[in-house]
Write a protein that holds these residues in place. Structure first.
Motif, PDB file in Angstrom:
ATOM      1  N   ASP A  13     -52.566 -22.668 -23.522  1.00  0.00           N
ATOM      2  CA  ASP A  13     -50.604 -21.909 -24.214  1.00  0.00           C
ATOM      3  C   ASP A  13     -49.825 -22.228 -23.750  1.00  0.00           C
ATOM      4  O   ASP A  13     -49.349 -21.879 -22.738  1.00  0.00           O
ATOM      5  CB  ASP A  13     -51.739 -19.806 -24.451  1.00  0.00           C
ATOM      6  N   PRO A  14     -49.137 -22.137 -24.272  1.00  0.00           N
ATOM      7  CA  PRO A  14     -47.313 -22.814 -24.310  1.00  0.00           C
ATOM      8  C   PRO A  14     -47.105 -21.199 -23.244  1.00  0.00           C
ATOM      9  O   PRO A  14     -46.698 -21.700 -21.989  1.00  0.00           O
ATOM     10  CB  PRO A  14     -46.524 -22.813 -24.748  1.00  0.00           C
ATOM     11  N   VAL A  18     -51.391 -21.969 -15.997  1.00  0.00           N
ATOM     12  CA  VAL A  18     -53.473 -22.583 -16.365  1.00  0.00           C
ATOM     13  C   VAL A  18     -53.146 -23.570 -14.600  1.00  0.00           C
ATOM     14  O   VAL A  18     -52.707 -24.205 -14.717  1.00  0.00           O
ATOM     15  CB  VAL A  18     -54.133 -23.179 -16.772  1.00  0.00           C
ATOM     16  N   PRO A  19     -52.969 -22.768 -12.925  1.00  0.00           N
ATOM     17  CA  PRO A  19     -53.122 -22.888 -11.758  1.00  0.00           C
ATOM     18  C   PRO A  19     -54.406 -25.140 -12.302  1.00  0.00           C
ATOM     19  O   PRO A  19     -54.048 -25.852 -11.248  1.00  0.00           O
ATOM     20  CB  PRO A  19     -53.336 -22.383 -11.354  1.00  0.00           C
ATOM     21  N   GLU A  20     -55.521 -24.754 -12.650  1.00  0.00           N
ATOM     22  CA  GLU A  20     -55.893 -26.059 -12.438  1.00  0.00           C
ATOM     23  C   GLU A  20     -55.876 -26.532 -13.747  1.00  0.00           C
ATOM     24  O   GLU A  20     -56.051 -28.008 -13.184  1.00  0.00           O
ATOM     25  CB  GLU A  20     -57.278 -25.345 -13.190  1.00  0.00           C
ATOM     26  N   HIS A  21     -54.642 -26.848 -14.115  1.00  0.00           N
ATOM     27  CA  HIS A  21     -54.265 -27.896 -15.424  1.00  0.00           C
ATOM     28  C   HIS A  21     -52.609 -28.049 -15.052  1.00  0.00           C
ATOM     29  O   HIS A  21     -51.807 -28.887 -15.575  1.00  0.00           O
ATOM     30  CB  HIS A  21     -54.142 -26.988 -16.809  1.00  0.00           C
ATOM     31  N   VAL A  22     -52.091 -27.994 -13.475  1.00  0.00           N
ATOM     32  CA  VAL A  22     -50.778 -28.525 -13.864  1.00  0.00           C
ATOM     33  C   VAL A  22     -51.050 -29.037 -11.709  1.00  0.00           C
ATOM     34  O   VAL A  22     -51.911 -28.883 -10.651  1.00  0.00           O
ATOM     35  CB  VAL A  22     -49.543 -27.067 -12.910  1.00  0.00           C
ATOM     36  N   PRO A  23     -50.186 -30.531 -11.739  1.00  0.00           N
ATOM     37  CA  PRO A  23     -50.004 -30.489 -10.196  1.00  0.00           C
ATOM     38  C   PRO A  23     -49.382 -29.767  -9.086  1.00  0.00           C
ATOM     39  O   PRO A  23     -49.379 -28.950  -9.267  1.00  0.00           O
ATOM     40  CB  PRO A  23     -49.256 -32.196 -10.310  1.00  0.00           C
ATOM     41  N   GLU A  24     -50.088 -29.835  -7.979  1.00  0.00           N
ATOM     42  CA  GLU A  24     -50.557 -29.077  -6.875  1.00  0.00           C
ATOM     43  C   GLU A  24     -48.660 -29.546  -6.509  1.00  0.00           C
ATOM     44  O   GLU A  24     -48.287 -30.663  -6.579  1.00  0.00           O
ATOM     45  CB  GLU A  24     -50.864 -29.460  -5.435  1.00  0.00           C
ATOM     46  N   LEU A  68     -47.359 -32.403 -20.923  1.00  0.00           N
ATOM     47  CA  LEU A  68     -47.932 -32.653 -20.026  1.00  0.00           C
ATOM     48  C   LEU A  68     -48.547 -31.450 -19.657  1.00  0.00           C
ATOM     49  O   LEU A  68     -49.797 -31.784 -19.157  1.00  0.00           O
ATOM     50  CB  LEU A  68     -47.790 -33.724 -19.785  1.00  0.00           C
ATOM     51  N   ASN A  69     -47.807 -30.193 -19.369  1.00  0.00           N
ATOM     52  CA  ASN A  69     -48.090 -29.429 -18.225  1.00  0.00           C
ATOM     53  C   ASN A  69     -49.365 -28.460 -19.284  1.00  0.00           C
ATOM     54  O   ASN A  69     -51.142 -27.821 -18.224  1.00  0.00           O
ATOM     55  CB  ASN A  69     -47.355 -28.566 -17.840  1.00  0.00           C
ATOM     56  N   HIS A  74     -55.122 -34.134 -18.023  1.00  0.00           N
ATOM     57  CA  HIS A  74     -54.751 -35.013 -16.941  1.00  0.00           C
ATOM     58  C   HIS A  74     -53.776 -33.398 -16.143  1.00  0.00           C
ATOM     59  O   HIS A  74     -53.119 -32.977 -15.781  1.00  0.00           O
ATOM     60  CB  HIS A  74     -52.604 -35.244 -17.920  1.00  0.00           C
ATOM     61  N   PRO A  75     -54.672 -32.745 -15.176  1.00  0.00           N
ATOM     62  CA  PRO A  75     -54.773 -31.758 -14.661  1.00  0.00           C
ATOM     63  C   PRO A  75     -53.684 -31.539 -13.065  1.00  0.00           C
ATOM     64  O   PRO A  75     -53.211 -31.214 -13.078  1.00  0.00           O
ATOM     65  CB  PRO A  75     -55.868 -30.761 -14.000  1.00  0.00           C
ATOM     66  N   ASP A  76     -53.411 -33.769 -12.661  1.00  0.00           N
ATOM     67  CA  ASP A  76     -53.105 -33.370 -11.542  1.00  0.00           C
ATOM     68  C   ASP A  76     -51.353 -34.085 -12.111  1.00  0.00           C
ATOM     69  O   ASP A  76     -50.822 -34.955 -11.709  1.00  0.00           O
ATOM     70  CB  ASP A  76     -53.750 -34.800 -11.055  1.00  0.00           C
ATOM     71  N   ALA A  77     -51.055 -33.996 -13.251  1.00  0.00           N
ATOM     72  CA  ALA A  77     -50.186 -34.636 -14.034  1.00  0.00           C
ATOM     73  C   ALA A  77     -49.293 -33.675 -14.776  1.00  0.00           C
ATOM     74  O   ALA A  77     -49.150 -32.435 -14.450  1.00  0.00           O
ATOM     75  CB  ALA A  77     -50.335 -35.999 -14.479  1.00  0.00           C
ATOM     76  N   GLY A  78     -47.402 -33.531 -14.678  1.00  0.00           N
ATOM     77  CA  GLY A  78     -46.895 -33.275 -15.049  1.00  0.00           C
ATOM     78  C   GLY A  78     -45.389 -32.456 -14.078  1.00  0.00           C
ATOM     79  O   GLY A  78     -45.581 -32.590 -13.166  1.00  0.00           O
ATOM     80  N   PHE A  79     -45.755 -31.500 -14.439  1.00  0.00           N
ATOM     81  CA  PHE A  79     -43.867 -30.335 -13.432  1.00  0.00           C
ATOM     82  C   PHE A  79     -44.249 -29.365 -12.972  1.00  0.00           C
ATOM     83  O   PHE A  79     -45.315 -29.091 -13.686  1.00  0.00           O
ATOM     84  CB  PHE A  79     -42.779 -30.447 -14.603  1.00  0.00           C
TER      85      PHE A  79
END
Length: 175
Positions: A13-14, A18-24, A68-69, A74-79
């Motif tokens: 959901d925008p 979701v911390p698991e779906h955004v890069p560290e 992408l976020n 792609h949980p390790d990609a995005g902003f």
């Protein structure tokens, strides 16, 4: 059906972080106030709108780069975003591409910077954009982004920045 032949994933959901779906957060955000939760969502909403307005789209996936976020594939990609520790009116945005050799990383990061720079409703006086060091050639891309942020690089395509009329800038360009 997705552009790559499979079915579309269930995107996050925008309005949800979701911390698991955004890069560290990477090196560019170290020692700064990394945004999470509602703060991240609010900035990312502005990113999505700016990317839509200025056409910052990932050609591989066929969607606004901000999406992408929200893509669980792609949980390790995005902003990721942070406010500068010494100046909370400055936003730092770090883009992590899906692969080390992403041919679109430089044009997407430059497009993101230009979109952020063109809109004024994000709530910050200055926005700095960089790519994560995991990208092959990230130093050259980040040097270019730093020059752009300081006003030291003219618009692409006029030849004075080493680019050709199409805006290609040499070894970090995809073609």
């Amino acid at each position: 059906m997705s552009l790559l032949g499979g079915s579309e994933p269930e995107f996050d959901d925008p309005d949800e972080f979701v911390p698991e779906h955004v890069p560290e957060p990477g090196a560019f955000l170290t020692d700064h106030d990394v945004l999470a939760g509602e703060d991240h969502v609010a900035v990312h909403r502005h990113a999505r709108d700016a990317f839509e307005e200025y056409g910052v789209y990932d050609a591989t996936f066929g969607y606004n780069l901000a999406r992408l976020n929200l893509d669980p594939r792609h949980p390790d990609a995005g902003f990721r975003y942070a406010e500068e520790a010494d100046d909370p009116t400055t936003l730092r945005a770090e883009f992590t591409p899906t692969t080390r050799f992403c041919p679109q990383a430089e044009p997407l990061a430059v497009g993101a910077f230009r979109a952020f720079d063109a809109v004024g409703d994000h709530g910050y006086d200055l926005v700095r954009v960089r790519v994560d060091p995991s990208l092959n050639g990230s130093e050259a891309v980040n040097d270019r982004l730093a020059r752009m942020a300081s006003g030291g690089e003219p618009p692409a395509g006029d030849g004075t920045d080493g680019s050709d009329a199409a805006g290609a800038s040499g070894p970090t360009s995809p073609f």
